[in-house]
Scaffold this motif. Structure first.
Motif, short mmCIF file in Angstrom:
data_model
loop_
_atom_site.label_atom_id
_atom_site.label_comp_id
_atom_site.label_asym_id
_atom_site.label_seq_id
_atom_site.Cartn_x
_atom_site.Cartn_y
_atom_site.Cartn_z
N THR A 180 5.19 14.13 -8.63
CA THR A 180 7.16 14.47 -7.81
C THR A 180 5.92 13.79 -6.52
OG1 THR A 180 6.75 16.62 -7.47
CG2 THR A 180 8.18 15.42 -8.99
N ARG A 181 4.97 14.68 -6.09
CA ARG A 181 4.16 14.31 -5.02
C ARG A 181 2.68 13.81 -4.10
NH1 ARG A 181 1.08 18.28 -1.36
NH2 ARG A 181 0.55 18.87 -2.90
N LEU A 182 1.97 13.90 -5.89
CA LEU A 182 0.96 13.42 -5.69
C LEU A 182 0.29 12.25 -6.04
CD1 LEU A 182 -0.80 16.65 -5.80
CD2 LEU A 182 -0.72 15.50 -3.80
N LEU A 183 0.97 11.44 -7.38
CA LEU A 183 0.31 10.78 -8.34
C LEU A 183 0.92 9.83 -7.78
CD1 LEU A 183 -0.58 12.20 -11.31
CD2 LEU A 183 -1.93 11.38 -10.10
N PRO A 184 2.11 9.23 -7.49
CA PRO A 184 2.49 8.43 -7.42
C PRO A 184 2.81 7.49 -6.28
CG PRO A 184 4.47 9.61 -7.71
CD PRO A 184 2.92 10.33 -7.97
N PRO A 185 2.06 7.68 -5.27
CA PRO A 185 1.53 7.46 -3.89
C PRO A 185 0.45 6.90 -4.13
CG PRO A 185 1.89 10.01 -3.84
CD PRO A 185 2.69 9.33 -4.41
N LEU A 186 -0.42 8.21 -4.82
CA LEU A 186 -2.24 7.73 -4.65
C LEU A 186 -1.97 6.26 -5.56
CD1 LEU A 186 -5.19 8.73 -4.30
CD2 LEU A 186 -4.52 9.59 -7.00
N ASP A 187 -1.02 6.20 -6.42
CA ASP A 187 -1.15 5.22 -7.39
C ASP A 187 -1.11 3.62 -7.21
OD1 ASP A 187 -1.63 4.42 -10.62
OD2 ASP A 187 0.70 3.88 -10.74
N GLN A 188 0.08 4.26 -6.05
CA GLN A 188 0.16 2.84 -5.33
C GLN A 188 -1.05 2.48 -4.65
OE1 GLN A 188 4.45 3.12 -2.80
NE2 GLN A 188 4.23 0.97 -2.29
N ALA A 189 -1.05 3.33 -4.12
CA ALA A 189 -2.61 3.05 -2.81
C ALA A 189 -3.11 1.96 -2.90
CB ALA A 189 -2.20 4.27 -1.85
N VAL A 190 -4.30 2.91 -4.41
CA VAL A 190 -5.16 2.83 -4.86
C VAL A 190 -5.23 1.08 -5.85
CG1 VAL A 190 -6.85 3.39 -6.38
CG2 VAL A 190 -5.90 4.87 -4.96
N TYR A 209 0.68 -1.15 0.10
CA TYR A 209 -0.20 0.04 0.17
C TYR A 209 0.55 1.16 -0.05
CZ TYR A 209 -4.64 -2.08 1.32
OH TYR A 209 -5.62 -2.66 0.99
N GLY A 210 1.81 1.14 0.72
CA GLY A 210 2.74 2.11 0.69
C GLY A 210 2.71 3.54 1.72
N ARG A 211 4.25 3.34 2.58
CA ARG A 211 4.22 3.50 3.61
C ARG A 211 4.58 5.43 3.87
NH1 ARG A 211 5.35 -0.20 8.10
NH2 ARG A 211 5.41 -2.72 6.75
N HIS A 212 2.93 5.63 3.82
CA HIS A 212 2.67 6.98 3.66
C HIS A 212 1.51 7.60 4.14
CE1 HIS A 212 1.29 5.95 -0.18
NE2 HIS A 212 2.62 5.41 -0.42
N MET A 213 0.87 8.39 4.28
CA MET A 213 -0.63 8.97 4.50
C MET A 213 -1.60 8.23 3.09
SD MET A 213 -2.50 12.24 5.73
CE MET A 213 -2.47 12.56 4.14
N PHE A 214 -1.44 7.89 2.35
CA PHE A 214 -1.78 7.68 1.10
C PHE A 214 -2.60 5.81 1.30
CE2 PHE A 214 -1.31 10.91 -2.28
CZ PHE A 214 -2.28 11.88 -1.44
N GLY A 215 -1.84 5.82 1.89
CA GLY A 215 -1.29 3.77 1.69
C GLY A 215 -1.84 3.83 2.70
N GLN A 216 -1.40 3.58 3.98
CA GLN A 216 -1.78 3.72 4.89
C GLN A 216 -3.54 3.81 5.62
OE1 GLN A 216 -0.07 0.94 6.61
NE2 GLN A 216 0.95 1.14 4.54
#
Length: 462
Positions: free
Chosen positions: A325-335, A280-287
């Motif tokens: 750089t900041r928004l799409l990569p964590p969103l893409d990983q998490a969703v 999911y990613g070790r960031h706020m989006f993922g968790q």
């Protein structure tokens, strides 16, 4: 309550300690979504989904730079990103969403969402409640004149007796120094407010205070309610001011959350397999999305996961750079991980997943209503057209519904409104979206006046 005095109760708890274990919830403040009045009937034919996960991109992402690319438009319209093919034949999305591109067979994109109010606070109200214009007395700030959020409408119409809340919002309360309107039960009253979690699940110290029992107090002791209830009932003056009546039978529902382990265990995200957390990613989006999945698994029917703190997607400056750089990569990983996880667990068919912001961004880069030079690389607010993603809960994946014009400015086919989003959410849960609810003055109100986005559930596009 809250006056700073240390008042020792008969069961050995200070006033402050009672707050820790949810005393505020017992009085209708902290966990009021557990308490509701008489229910009304559900939609004939039964529900299509057991739960709804609303992934809210607060601040509003650009439709052109995500799910509605315009490669044939001039550069100041199309931006710097290239479209890529997806697993759905003929469907293209942004190159910085490769994970979602590989899952396009699982979701549908609506490219003709629209409304007429490009203000964060007001548009948030509309999208989170399913209305197309502000109700009388409502403003940009949260109040009891607001329309009820989806979880609140569900809580009024389908109350629970099992201690599981009808709605949880996480990981932040949307605010800009004040709470945005549309996040609570509004006119229905505080008893129907959803439960707001205000901590980042990615924080190693993540902990929900409502479940934190003081030292020496166990769930078994807490379950011995009589002495505590006698103490609380003695506070008649306080109760008369806070409870607004209807107190009978509510105590057990509050205690059931504190003494049962189902929801509490869902919040123990540190027990999750570390490999799953990594996916999911070790960031706020993922968790946050992992926690949302755990809550849905525990039986919570509506979970809203706010992707970012307030205005995280409000890219007035360096729109493409921030997205890249900041928004799409964590969103893409998490969703992507969420869709895989729900599918593998057999939960996707019974969970309607929706991802959307409060509106879109201007078609032209640098098109700014304020004309400020530092905004030449950004996109301003735009409600003329924007995109939404839908998956699970009976949605037919691999399709695009609706289309925008060649500039990505307005619908070029049937436009879908916030009320249509609301009707879709309620109907997916088996609730008649035209049901009547009553406000705190006992006035009847039609919950929703939209139309279900029916093409989501068929193979035909609009």
């Amino acid at each position: 309550m809250g006056n700073g005095r240390r008042h020792q109760h008969a069961v050995g708890l200070t006033r402050r300690e009672l707050i820790q274990v949810g005393y505020s919830g017992l009085l209708g403040i902290g966990l009021p979504s557990l308490w509701s009045r008489a229910s009304q009937g559900a939609t004939p034919g039964g529900p299509r989904a057991k739960s709804v996960l609303l992934i809210f991109q607060t601040g509003a992402p650009s439709q052109i730079d995500t799910f509605d690319p315009k490669p044939e438009a001039p550069e100041e319209i199309r931006g710097t990103f290239q479209p890529i093919a997806t697993k759905a034949p003929g469907v293209q999305i942004c190159e910085h969403l490769p994970g979602l591109a590989a899952h396009a067979d699982k979701f549908a994109i609506v490219r003709s969402m629209t409304h007429g109010l490009p203000s964060h606070e007001h548009a948030t109200h509309m999208m989170l409640t399913g209305i197309d214009k502000m109700p009388p007395g409502a403003t940009h700030m949260a109040s009891r004149s607001d329309w009820p959020s989806y979880a609140s409408g569900l809580d009024f119409l389908r109350p629970r007796e099992d201690g599981i809340p009808n709605g949880v919002m996480l990981p932040t309360y949307l605010n800009n120094g004040y709470g945005f309107s549309g996040q609570n039960a509004g006119v229905l009253g505080p008893k129907f407010d959803p439960w707001h979690i205000k901590q980042d699940p990615n924080d190693p110290k993540f902990r929900i205070e409502e479940f934190a029992l003081p030292v020496g107090l166990t769930a078994q002791k807490l379950d011995n309610r009589r002495s505590l209830m006698a103490e609380i009932d003695g506070q008649s003056e306080t109760l008369s001011k806070v409870s607004r009546g209807g107190w009978s039978g509510l105590q057990d529902k509050a205690f059931s959350l504190l003494t049962s382990g189902k929801v509490k265990q869902a919040f123990e995200i540190d027990r999750e397999d570390p490999k799953t957390r990594d996916r999911y990613g070790r960031h706020m989006f993922g968790q946050s999305l992992l926690l949302a999945r755990r809550l849905i698994g525990a039986g919570v029917p509506i979970v809203q996961a706010n992707m970012g703190h307030m205005n995280n997607w409000d890219t007035h400056t360096e729109n493409c750079e921030q997205l890249k750089t900041r928004l799409l990569p964590p969103l893409d990983q998490a969703v992507s991980a969420l869709l895989d996880d729900l599918h593998v667990r057999g939960m996707l068919d019974e969970t309607l997943v929706i991802m959307v912001g409060e509106f879109g961004r201007t078609p032209r880069i640098g098109q700014d209503s304020q004309g400020l030079p530092q905004h030449k690389s950004g996109r301003d607010h735009w409600a003329g057209v924007f995109s939404a993603l839908f998956a699970g809960g009976g949605v037919v994946g691999g399709q695009v519904i609706g289309r925008s014009d060649k500039m990505g400015a307005y619908p070029a086919s049937k436009g879908f409104l916030p009320s249509d989003l609301g009707a879709t959410i309620y109907q997916a849960l088996g609730v008649d979206h035209e049901s009547t609810v009553t406000d705190q003055l006992a006035r009847p109100l039609q919950l929703n006046r939209g139309q279900v986005i029916a093409p989501l559930f068929t193979a035909a596009s609009v």
